[in-house]
Design an enzyme around this catalytic site. Structure first.
Site, mmCIF file in Angstrom:
data_model
loop_
_atom_site.group_PDB
_atom_site.id
_atom_site.type_symbol
_atom_site.label_atom_id
_atom_site.label_comp_id
_atom_site.label_asym_id
_atom_site.label_seq_id
_atom_site.Cartn_x
_atom_site.Cartn_y
_atom_site.Cartn_z
ATOM 1 N N ARG A 43 -15.742 17.956 -1.915
ATOM 2 C CA ARG A 43 -14.515 18.328 -2.089
ATOM 3 C C ARG A 43 -13.833 17.350 -2.940
ATOM 4 N NH1 ARG A 43 -11.644 21.374 1.249
ATOM 5 N NH2 ARG A 43 -9.827 21.782 1.956
ATOM 6 N N ARG A 59 -11.334 18.869 8.927
ATOM 7 C CA ARG A 59 -11.839 19.535 9.764
ATOM 8 C C ARG A 59 -13.483 19.808 8.740
ATOM 9 N NH1 ARG A 59 -8.835 23.082 12.714
ATOM 10 N NH2 ARG A 59 -6.401 22.399 13.041
ATOM 11 N N THR A 60 -13.287 19.901 7.587
ATOM 12 C CA THR A 60 -13.877 20.402 6.743
ATOM 13 C C THR A 60 -15.153 19.598 6.804
ATOM 14 O OG1 THR A 60 -12.554 22.129 4.771
ATOM 15 C CG2 THR A 60 -15.310 21.491 4.541
ATOM 16 N N HIS A 100 -14.612 27.810 -2.361
ATOM 17 C CA HIS A 100 -14.870 27.144 -1.050
ATOM 18 C C HIS A 100 -15.572 27.611 -0.280
ATOM 19 C CE1 HIS A 100 -14.470 24.438 2.600
ATOM 20 N NE2 HIS A 100 -13.144 24.534 2.839
ATOM 21 N N LYS A 152 -9.726 4.250 -9.955
ATOM 22 C CA LYS A 152 -9.059 3.288 -10.437
ATOM 23 C C LYS A 152 -9.673 3.123 -11.922
ATOM 24 C CE LYS A 152 -10.676 -0.230 -7.776
ATOM 25 N NZ LYS A 152 -12.180 -0.503 -7.230
#
Ligand SMILES: [Zn+2]
Lengths: 315, 155
Positions: free
Chosen positions: A101, A51-52, A129, A80
């Site tokens: 994010r 969504r974001t 957020h 990695k």
């Protein structure tokens, strides 16, 4: 150019919040522009959030920017063993701005300290957020015509719910009265209640959730009560339906009252409410587009004046 | 007073840490790695003190502290007195107080904090009206000063 990263709404003054709301209003009038033509926006999602990511990428695309990035950390070097710093420095060579994010708390603050380009925090673990907070504020402003002196009722998981914590932080400029409605196990933590007391914010706590309790609300902000948050599953079974918003509970609501929810919803709002004039959660999600267009432009140093005099609007 | 002057007079060059609350003495001893020191160390334990009731004092020959070490000391006990001795004279006497910011001194208690997962320095702000807590600059976790874990120094 001055670096204008957005890590948390707590860094913003009342004036800055109002300024960003005005910017979002401009984008709501005209969302399609070529304002960011020639710019490259990177969206780095070290933790998936469809969504974001879609909302940010739509915001960038509708302003004419090109978007690079990854949606799934499994395909990137992050797993990695490459450090966050190395990834950020590499991408800074390619992009004009980084939307990120991350599952670790403080990742965006750190990235903003090392990156030569602005960072926009799209969520860092349980911490912040800010674009969600910004779209919540924009939704409150749009539905109430103001941010000052509102009665805001927060319902559900107030212990882990990062959106409700950011809401306290952002609204403290606007003389709100909060009502906290939650099961005891998910009650508002002491540290946030202390924040309210320190800033002379009035608050009332409830464990009951019914028509009488919510009759004084301007904003009813619902959050998910998730099973995995409970240490005692018996307790979960006891409370899970108690925080479900049902149609008949709206009988005493103020006419201006709007129901917000950060989505996705699971079992917090009866589907029959969707058609009710108090329901606002789908429009709220659309406001995310305009709020994120404002945040991207502000981080890139584009001013409200420039947006008002923008000649690149696509009708 | 006379006793203290005698102790100070006994080293040519070094450092004296005074006004250590006695219950913190062994934490300070551990922090400074006194067990590994080869020069002369004198420890006074449970001495009478007007302000503290019982205080302790540590006198170290040929030892001078870096700012980083002093910041670590300030985390475990605020309001120490530090005397620097050169050529049998006290050349500097001052309080060791907690600075407003601490970089690379203590660990963040949040395992999901970026500082515990990336090769980088921690960064804390002193928090609260009584300055008895630290707030992580990155993840905003608040830790009680009594419960902090110091970053291990090599050497
Ligand atoms: Zn931290």
């Amino acid at each position: 150019m001055e670096k204008r990263s957005l890590v948390t709404i707590a860094d913003h003054s009342r004036e800055k919040i109002e300024y960003l709301i005005q910017m979002a209003q401009e984008f709501e009038k005209h969302p399609n522009r070529r304002l960011l033509e020639g710019k490259v926006v990177a969206t780095l999602f070290f933790e998936p959030s469809t969504r974001t990511r879609l909302s940010f990428e739509t915001a960038a695309n509708r302003l004419g920017a090109r978007v690079i990035g990854f949606a799934d950390p499994k395909v990137t070097s992050g797993t990695k063993g490459e450090t966050l710093k190395d990834t950020i420095m590499m991408v800074s060579n390619y992009a004009d701005i980084i939307v990120m994010r991350h599952y670790l708390e403080g990742a965006a603050r750190y990235a903003s300290e090392i990156a030569p380009v602005p960072i926009v925090n799209a969520g860092d673990g349980a911490n912040q957020h800010p674009s969600q907070t910004m779209l919540d504020l924009y939704s409150i402003y749009k539905t109430q015509g103001r941010l000052d002196d509102l009665d805001i009722f927060l319902v559900g998981d107030l212990k882990y719910g990062r959106t409700v914590h950011s809401m306290l932080n952002a609204m403290h400029h606007f003389n709100p009265t909060f009502h906290f409605i939650a099961p005891e196990e998910l009650a508002m933590p002491e540290i946030y209640k202390q924040f309210c007391r320190d800033h002379s914010i009035r608050y009332v706590e409830h464990t009951d959730f019914n028509a009488d309790v919510i009759s004084g609300a301007d904003i009813l902000y619902m959050t998910r009560v998730q099973r995995e948050r409970f240490t005692d599953l018996m307790e979960y079974e006891r409370v899970k339906d108690r925080y479900l918003l049902k149609l008949d509970m709206l009988s005493k609501a103020r006419p201006n009252m709007k129901i917000l929810h950060p989505l996705p919803r699971v079992n917090e709002i009866e589907y029959s409410i969707d058609e009710n004039p108090h329901a606002y959660y789908f429009e709220q999600a659309r406001n995310g587009l305009y709020a994120r267009q404002a945040l991207l432009c502000d981080a890139l140093g584009i001013t409200l004046d420039e947006i008002r005099n923008d000649k690149t609007i696509i009708e | 007073m006379k006793e203290k002057q005698l102790m100070v007079a006994a080293i040519e060059n070094g450092t004296v840490i005074d006004h250590i609350p006695s219950e913190k003495l062994f934490a300070v001893v551990n922090l400074l790695h006194l067990d590994r020191m080869t020069s002369a160390v004198t420890i006074g334990y449970n001495l009478e003190s007007q302000e503290l009731g019982k205080k302790s004092i540590i006198k170290m020959a040929d030892k001078f502290f870096t700012n980083e070490e002093l910041n670590q000391l300030a985390v475990i006990c605020p309001n120490l007195t530090l005397c620097i001795i050169r050529d049998y004279e006290i050349v500097e006497k001052r309080m060791v107080t907690l600075p407003d910011e601490l970089k690379g001194i203590v660990h963040c208690a949040n395992p999901k904090c970026i500082t515990n997962n990336e090769p980088m320095q921690t960064h804390f702000h002193v928090h609260g009206p009584d300055r008895r807590a630290l707030k992580c600059h990155y993840c905003n976790t608040i830790i009680d000063l009594e419960k902090v874990k110091l970053v291990e120094k090599k050497g």
